[in-house]
Design an enzyme around this catalytic site. Sequence first.
Site, PDB file in Angstrom:
ATOM      1  N   PRO A 153       0.799  -1.244   0.000  1.00  8.40           N
ATOM      2  CA  PRO A 153       0.000   0.000   0.000  1.00  8.40           C
ATOM      3  C   PRO A 153       0.820   1.277   0.000  1.00  8.40           C
ATOM      4  O   PRO A 153       0.277   2.364   0.156  1.00  8.40           O
ATOM      5  CB  PRO A 153      -0.797  -0.125   1.299  1.00  8.40           C
ATOM      6  CG  PRO A 153       0.116  -0.867   2.216  1.00  8.40           C
ATOM      7  CD  PRO A 153       0.868  -1.847   1.355  1.00  8.40           C
TER       8      PRO A 153
ATOM      9  N   CYS B  97       8.511 -10.121   3.848  1.00  8.21           N
ATOM     10  CA  CYS B  97       8.079 -10.184   5.251  1.00  8.21           C
ATOM     11  C   CYS B  97       7.898 -11.641   5.666  1.00  8.21           C
ATOM     12  O   CYS B  97       6.890 -12.022   6.241  1.00  8.21           O
ATOM     13  CB  CYS B  97       6.790  -9.385   5.470  1.00  8.21           C
ATOM     14  SG  CYS B  97       5.410  -9.871   4.411  1.00  8.21           S
TER      15      CYS B  97
END
Length: 447
Positions: free
Chosen positions: A265, A384
């Site tokens: 995002p 991640c």
Amino acid sequence: MTKEKEEKQMNVRELTVDILLEVLEKGGLSHVVLNQALGKYQYLKKEDRAFVTRVTEGTLEYLIQIDYVINQYSSVKVGKMKPFIRTLLRMSAYQILYLDRIPDSAVCNEAVKLAVKRRFAGLKGFVNGVLRTISRKKEHLEFSDESIRYSAPCWLMDMWKDRYSQDVVHKMLASFLEKRDLHVRCSLGRASKKEIMDSLARQGVQVKESEYLDSVLLLERINYLEALEAFQKGWIQVQDLSSCLVALAAAPKKGDYCIDVCGAPGGKSLHMADLLGGTGFVEVRDISLQKVSMIQENIRRLGMSNMEAVVMDALKLHEASKEKADVVLADLPCSGLGIIGRKPDIKIRMTPESIEDLSRLQREILSVVWQYVKPGGTLVYSTCTISRKENEENAAWFADHYPFQAVNIEGRLGNKIQSETMKQGYLQLLPGIDPGDGFFLAVFERI
């Protein structure tokens, strides 16, 4: 209890069970489904929003353990139940096992009423019997199996035990079940840290400063993030501490042109634009208009004039970008094993086969986007996750196949984040051991 209060509790519980149905039975992403539901029902009181969030996330966090418990005391195994009843029992069992402030009798009664309301009156006795048995037996439950105790899939535990000690693995798994603060990065060029903290405190938010990065705050007691003055004015951006390390590792110089190839995002790109101090330019790309629209909204909110978001497929070479970028950020799609504490459905959805597929996808993207880096420029590869195939093996593969060399990143991430591997140009953070989420980054210079 008044009829009005009963109906309100039913509505909150019904909303919760519907969110879980969307995630567990229809494949919805937990953070997306939950945020959409809470956005739709903004009028809910703070304690009701907290209940929906806690029960949704808690049920997903403990799902493996919950299913084990239900199967101990149900004549019908979880996998054979009707989807609504299965979800209702899972949600209710979580409350009985882990929410002390709600009487078990109330949980059982509300579950029965909800079963009747959703036209499963014939199963109300079954629902009541299973839940009351769990309530009666819960003090005697023992979980000798590590997978059940930590509510983690066996394949994940085995993969990590091949690499880390049992103590480290247990700490990682335990950290996923702990309450996590919301991390935000402050845009200190727009407001001072004191001004931001004072604004948050006035709106009832509990604020802690990060001991690792000056620009990061840890927030608690938030009802609705978008209603905060600091958020509306673009002073803060939701971003985990570990994610904030990417732009710091890239170390952009004033005037640099940067490309983020999979940016939604937009947190890392916004950080990069912040570090450029209004100079240079950051072009952030993603594959869908929906994702790019999300980035554009964040750009507008933070008032970034040196940044643009565009729709672009990272797997397709953009000829006009070849050797144009001083910095390329390649934060690529990954298994997300480092952020299970924030997105607990990952450990339900992910498989070893998925990791293989994602590792190949990462290599395919890297084989394209390296061409955008100028000679002497920087490429940062990050994920991640905690997976050798996606992290160290892909970083080594990249250095072997393309004209890049690893960069010593010691000193770039502050004084308190250190690892011997930083000399070799990469860092793996482990949840429960290191600050923030599980995260990997590797920094390369084009030769």
